[in-house]
Scaffold this motif. Structure first.
Motif, PDB file in Angstrom:
ATOM      1  N   GLY A 116       0.836  -1.198   0.000  1.00 18.89           N
ATOM      2  CA  GLY A 116       0.000   0.000   0.000  1.00 18.89           C
ATOM      3  C   GLY A 116       0.871   1.249   0.000  1.00 18.89           C
ATOM      4  N   SER A 117       0.254   2.371  -0.408  1.00 20.08           N
ATOM      5  CA  SER A 117       1.009   3.619  -0.548  1.00 20.08           C
ATOM      6  C   SER A 117       0.467   4.662   0.424  1.00 20.08           C
ATOM      7  CB  SER A 117       0.842   4.121  -1.994  1.00 20.08           C
ATOM      8  OG  SER A 117       1.149   5.489  -2.085  1.00 20.08           O
ATOM      9  N   VAL A 118       1.370   5.251   1.204  1.00 20.92           N
ATOM     10  CA  VAL A 118       0.954   6.284   2.154  1.00 20.92           C
ATOM     11  C   VAL A 118       1.780   7.539   1.893  1.00 20.92           C
ATOM     12  CG1 VAL A 118       0.699   6.904   4.587  1.00 20.92           C
ATOM     13  CG2 VAL A 118       0.334   4.534   3.868  1.00 20.92           C
ATOM     14  N   THR A 119       1.232   8.434   1.068  1.00 19.37           N
ATOM     15  CA  THR A 119       1.921   9.707   0.806  1.00 19.37           C
ATOM     16  C   THR A 119       1.052  10.895   1.228  1.00 19.37           C
ATOM     17  OG1 THR A 119       1.096   9.798  -1.477  1.00 19.37           O
ATOM     18  CG2 THR A 119       3.257   8.818  -1.159  1.00 19.37           C
ATOM     19  N   THR A 120      -0.263  10.805   0.994  1.00 17.94           N
ATOM     20  CA  THR A 120      -1.155  11.928   1.312  1.00 17.94           C
ATOM     21  C   THR A 120      -1.205  12.125   2.824  1.00 17.94           C
ATOM     22  OG1 THR A 120      -2.459  11.353  -0.625  1.00 17.94           O
ATOM     23  CG2 THR A 120      -3.503  12.797   0.967  1.00 17.94           C
ATOM     24  N   GLU A 121      -1.273  13.382   3.233  1.00 14.95           N
ATOM     25  CA  GLU A 121      -1.323  13.697   4.657  1.00 14.95           C
ATOM     26  C   GLU A 121      -2.393  14.747   4.888  1.00 14.95           C
ATOM     27  OE1 GLU A 121       2.652  14.580   5.768  1.00 14.95           O
ATOM     28  OE2 GLU A 121       2.368  13.894   7.825  1.00 14.95           O
ATOM     29  N   VAL A 151      -5.861   5.663   1.911  1.00 15.21           N
ATOM     30  CA  VAL A 151      -4.914   4.582   1.590  1.00 15.21           C
ATOM     31  C   VAL A 151      -5.655   3.493   0.824  1.00 15.21           C
ATOM     32  CG1 VAL A 151      -3.200   2.960   2.449  1.00 15.21           C
ATOM     33  CG2 VAL A 151      -3.741   5.006   3.779  1.00 15.21           C
ATOM     34  N   THR A 152      -5.423   3.419  -0.475  1.00 16.21           N
ATOM     35  CA  THR A 152      -6.069   2.384  -1.288  1.00 16.21           C
ATOM     36  C   THR A 152      -5.676   1.004  -0.772  1.00 16.21           C
ATOM     37  OG1 THR A 152      -6.266   3.766  -3.229  1.00 16.21           O
ATOM     38  CG2 THR A 152      -6.121   1.399  -3.625  1.00 16.21           C
ATOM     39  N   GLY A 153      -6.676   0.193  -0.532  1.00 19.74           N
ATOM     40  CA  GLY A 153      -6.416  -1.180  -0.078  1.00 19.74           C
ATOM     41  C   GLY A 153      -5.740  -1.267   1.273  1.00 19.74           C
ATOM     42  N   ASN A 365      -5.161  17.866 -10.766  1.00 18.91           N
ATOM     43  CA  ASN A 365      -4.666  18.519 -11.985  1.00 18.91           C
ATOM     44  C   ASN A 365      -4.289  19.976 -11.712  1.00 18.91           C
ATOM     45  OD1 ASN A 365      -5.083  16.181 -13.441  1.00 18.91           O
ATOM     46  ND2 ASN A 365      -6.324  17.132 -15.037  1.00 18.91           N
ATOM     47  N   ASP A 366      -5.019  20.635 -10.800  1.00 17.69           N
ATOM     48  CA  ASP A 366      -4.694  22.033 -10.458  1.00 17.69           C
ATOM     49  C   ASP A 366      -3.262  22.143  -9.944  1.00 17.69           C
ATOM     50  OD1 ASP A 366      -7.234  22.753 -11.109  1.00 17.69           O
ATOM     51  OD2 ASP A 366      -7.971  22.857  -9.048  1.00 17.69           O
ATOM     52  N   ARG A 367      -2.902  21.233  -9.053  1.00 15.38           N
ATOM     53  CA  ARG A 367      -1.543  21.220  -8.507  1.00 15.38           C
ATOM     54  C   ARG A 367      -0.510  21.034  -9.624  1.00 15.38           C
ATOM     55  NH1 ARG A 367      -0.294  20.708  -3.087  1.00 15.38           N
ATOM     56  NH2 ARG A 367      -2.113  20.047  -1.918  1.00 15.38           N
TER      57      ARG A 367
HETATM   58  C1  LIG Z   1      -9.311   6.827  -5.665  1.00 13.26           C
HETATM   59  C2  LIG Z   1      -8.164   7.456  -4.972  1.00 13.26           C
HETATM   60  C3  LIG Z   1      -7.224   6.661  -4.364  1.00 13.26           C
HETATM   61  C4  LIG Z   1      -6.150   7.232  -3.680  1.00 13.26           C
HETATM   62  N1  LIG Z   1      -5.257   6.409  -3.050  1.00 13.26           N
HETATM   63  C5  LIG Z   1      -4.253   6.959  -2.313  1.00 13.26           C
HETATM   64  C6  LIG Z   1      -3.321   6.122  -1.625  1.00 13.26           C
HETATM   65  O1  LIG Z   1      -3.371   4.901  -1.702  1.00 13.26           O
HETATM   66  N2  LIG Z   1      -2.368   6.708  -0.875  1.00 13.26           N
HETATM   67  C7  LIG Z   1      -2.255   8.067  -0.769  1.00 13.26           C
HETATM   68  O2  LIG Z   1      -1.362   8.526  -0.076  1.00 13.26           O
HETATM   69  N3  LIG Z   1      -3.113   8.887  -1.425  1.00 13.26           N
HETATM   70  C8  LIG Z   1      -4.104   8.356  -2.193  1.00 13.26           C
HETATM   71  N4  LIG Z   1      -4.977   9.183  -2.853  1.00 13.26           N
HETATM   72  C9  LIG Z   1      -4.834  10.612  -2.679  1.00 13.26           C
HETATM   73  C10 LIG Z   1      -4.296  11.308  -3.937  1.00 13.26           C
HETATM   74  O3  LIG Z   1      -3.061  10.811  -4.288  1.00 13.26           O
HETATM   75  C11 LIG Z   1      -4.244  12.793  -3.692  1.00 13.26           C
HETATM   76  O4  LIG Z   1      -3.256  13.093  -2.808  1.00 13.26           O
HETATM   77  C12 LIG Z   1      -5.519  13.295  -3.180  1.00 13.26           C
HETATM   78  O5  LIG Z   1      -6.561  12.896  -4.047  1.00 13.26           O
HETATM   79  C13 LIG Z   1      -5.522  14.781  -3.060  1.00 13.26           C
HETATM   80  O6  LIG Z   1      -6.563  15.076  -2.174  1.00 13.26           O
HETATM   81  P1  LIG Z   1      -7.260  16.454  -2.070  1.00 13.26           P
HETATM   82  O7  LIG Z   1      -7.871  16.748  -3.390  1.00 13.26           O
HETATM   83  O8  LIG Z   1      -8.118  16.469  -0.878  1.00 13.26           O
HETATM   84  O9  LIG Z   1      -6.104  17.418  -1.657  1.00 13.26           O
HETATM   85  P2  LIG Z   1      -5.257  18.519  -2.331  1.00 13.26           P
HETATM   86  O10 LIG Z   1      -4.182  17.959  -3.157  1.00 13.26           O
HETATM   87  O11 LIG Z   1      -4.795  19.355  -1.184  1.00 13.26           O
HETATM   88  O12 LIG Z   1      -6.210  19.359  -3.241  1.00 13.26           O
HETATM   89  C14 LIG Z   1      -7.489  19.884  -2.865  1.00 13.26           C
HETATM   90  C15 LIG Z   1      -7.952  20.878  -3.903  1.00 13.26           C
HETATM   91  O13 LIG Z   1      -7.392  22.120  -3.543  1.00 13.26           O
HETATM   92  C16 LIG Z   1      -6.705  22.695  -4.605  1.00 13.26           C
HETATM   93  N5  LIG Z   1      -5.294  22.855  -4.186  1.00 13.26           N
HETATM   94  C17 LIG Z   1      -4.821  22.625  -2.953  1.00 13.26           C
HETATM   95  N6  LIG Z   1      -3.531  22.933  -2.884  1.00 13.26           N
HETATM   96  C18 LIG Z   1      -3.146  23.357  -4.075  1.00 13.26           C
HETATM   97  C19 LIG Z   1      -1.914  23.798  -4.607  1.00 13.26           C
HETATM   98  N7  LIG Z   1      -0.818  23.958  -3.865  1.00 13.26           N
HETATM   99  N8  LIG Z   1      -1.876  24.093  -5.900  1.00 13.26           N
HETATM  100  C20 LIG Z   1      -2.972  24.008  -6.647  1.00 13.26           C
HETATM  101  N9  LIG Z   1      -4.159  23.617  -6.188  1.00 13.26           N
HETATM  102  C21 LIG Z   1      -4.264  23.292  -4.912  1.00 13.26           C
HETATM  103  C22 LIG Z   1      -6.935  21.823  -5.798  1.00 13.26           C
HETATM  104  O14 LIG Z   1      -7.918  22.445  -6.597  1.00 13.26           O
HETATM  105  C23 LIG Z   1      -7.471  20.534  -5.297  1.00 13.26           C
HETATM  106  O15 LIG Z   1      -8.504  20.051  -6.116  1.00 13.26           O
HETATM  107  C24 LIG Z   1      -6.023   8.637  -3.593  1.00 13.26           C
HETATM  108  C25 LIG Z   1      -6.968   9.447  -4.243  1.00 13.26           C
HETATM  109  C26 LIG Z   1      -8.025   8.876  -4.931  1.00 13.26           C
HETATM  110  C27 LIG Z   1      -9.017   9.772  -5.612  1.00 13.26           C
END
Ligand SMILES: Cc1cc2nc3c(=O)[nH]c(=O)nc-3n(C[C@H](O)[C@H](O)[C@H](O)COP(=O)(O)OP(=O)(O)OC[C@H]3O[C@@H](n4cnc5c(N)ncnc54)[C@H](O)[C@@H]3O)c2cc1C
Length: 385
Positions: A116-121, A151-153, A365-367
């Motif tokens: 599994g992958s843990v990067t998002t916080e 965290v997928t899976g 995509n915005d990021r």
């Molecule tokens: C189906 C699915 C499975 C996933 N599985 C995993 C996983 O296994 N492990 C894991 O770690 N993560 C996982 N993720 C998380 C993924 O990798 C992204 O990190 C997450 O979707 C981003 O979440 P967020 O839109 O809340 O946050 P943010 O990235 O913070 O973005 C939120 C919104 O704010 C805006 N925004 C915020 N900051 C900025 C910036 N600096 N620049 C431009 N725009 C900004 C954007 O418009 C964005 O749409 C998964 C996501 C999905 C959809």
């Protein structure tokens, strides 16, 4: 090319068969596709990238992308589960050394280690290159205490690659990638998973706590940036794009079957229908060509960190996320209410559209556009990779 005696397509076919039997239920119930994961283990596909010398199938990047697309035709959640696992395996292959490498590769090859992958916080969202939780030294090991919002899976993974601020770091961009086996952690489920699409990915929140031996770091402490540029970025963007392409291609294929099987009920000479089918197909050929070009560049470029290469890799993700969704959305208009909007249609456009809606969000995509704007300024000559 894999080194297995059984052709790759046959192994993948075994998994898609099982996935097809369960995809309705796993979507309805937001249930992880355990049967298909078991088949990924049994076929050796979890070890697709592991070299034959280490017991794996010795597959290439092209094999991973092809397999992801084939799984995506049936179930996008399963495809993403597979593609993200392969991304983790690629990081281990490229950057894990010595004892950790020796411990992990045989387990992955044998299908016993789904990663599994843990990067998002929570605080930093999807931003990959920083971390808020810090790893700390404790009794010669590394202390892990990490909230992981998605965290997928996560409830099924046998181990995790976790980003954390490096121990002794003095800036939030000194990030380490730490491996933790499931049985080295106390895992608390910290939230449910009731999403619009990607329901079978079971990507709910977890709290991970534990202590792992000091050698369980992938690459050098604080140097996750290198792993992102050389492995995580390319594998994630090309892998995800392939899953999305597969899902949209599967949807188009089912629509064509439905139209051809409608025995005169649909006017196949309708110019509006032909134009919509053409547009949908054109979007998919564009994404396919872009993925294939980027794969060639990733396999051959001397330096993946230069702006023109990074821009191409990001363009794959941004374009695939938008175009695959649009292609399916267009098919809904093409076939209308009965086969475009109702859940029980064999075209499964409704599920494909819900699943593909996640693509632009999955690393926003915005990021990426913000990063690409900065990269564009660095390439005054506007040279293409
Ligand atoms: C189906 C699915 C499975 C996933 N599985 C995993 C996983 O296994 N492990 C894991 O770690 N993560 C996982 N993720 C998380 C993924 O990798 C992204 O990190 C997450 O979707 C981003 O979440 P967020 O839109 O809340 O946050 P943010 O990235 O913070 O973005 C939120 C919104 O704010 C805006 N925004 C915020 N900051 C900025 C910036 N600096 N620049 C431009 N725009 C900004 C954007 O418009 C964005 O749409 C998964 C996501 C999905 C959809």
């Amino acid at each position: 090319m894999t080194t297995t005696a059984v052709p790759l397509a046959e192994l993948v076919g075994r998994v898609t068969k099982v996935a097809g039997e369960h995809v309705r239920r796993t979507d309805d119930e937001a249930a992880f596709p355990v049967e298909a994961l078991d088949e990924l283990r049994a076929t050796g596909l979890l070890g697709l990238l592991v070299p034959a010398g280490d017991g794996g199938l010795g597959g290439s990047l092209a094999d991973v992308l092809e397999t992801s697309a084939e799984l995506g035709r049936v179930d996008m959640s399963l495809a993403m589960i597979f593609a993200m696992h392969c991304q983790q395996v690629a990081a281990v292959l490229a950057h894990a050394e010595g004892k950790l490498r020796a411990e992990l590769l045989p387990e992955i090859a044998a299908g016993r280690l789904y990663l599994g992958s843990v990067t998002t916080e929570a605080g930093k969202g999807g931003h990959l290159l920083t971390a808020e939780s810090a790893a700390a030294w404790r009794d010669g090991g590394l202390l892990v205490d990490r909230f992981a919002p998605i965290v997928t899976g996560g409830r099924h993974a046998d181990g995790f690659l976790i980003t954390m601020r490096a121990p002794d770091a003095d800036a939030d961009n000194q990030v380490s990638l730490v491996y933790a086996a499931r049985d080295q952690l106390e895992i608390e489920q910290a939230g449910g998973w009731e999403p619009l699409g990607m329901r079978a990915s079971d990507s709910g929140a977890l709290r991970l706590r534990g202590r792992v031996p000091a050698h369980q770091v992938v690459g050098r402490h604080g140097d996750f940036h290198t792993i992102v540029t050389t492995v995580f970025g390319p594998l994630a963007h090309l892998g995800w794009a392939s899953c999305w392409l597969g899902t949209a291609a599967g949807a188009l294929s089912r629509v064509i079957a439905s139209l051809r099987g409608s025995r005169g009920k649909t006017d196949l000479s309708s110019e509006l229908l032909m134009t919509r089918l053409s547009r949908s197909r054109q979007r998919l050929d564009t994404v396919h060509a872009l993925i294939d070009r980027a794969r060639h560049v990733v396999e051959t470029a001397a330096d993946l960190s230069v702006p023109k290469v990074q821009l191409l890799i990001n363009a794959v993700k941004i374009t695939a996320a938008e175009e695959c969704y649009r292609a399916v959305d267009e098919l809904v208009d093409a076939v209308g209410m009965r086969h475009g909007y109702l859940r029980d249609s064999p075209t499964r456009l409704e599920q494909s559209l819900r699943d593909l809606r996640s693509a632009v969000l999955n690393y926003s995509n915005d990021r990426l556009h913000l990063a690409d704007g900065r990269l564009t300024l660095l390439d005054q000559e506007v040279r293409f990779a």
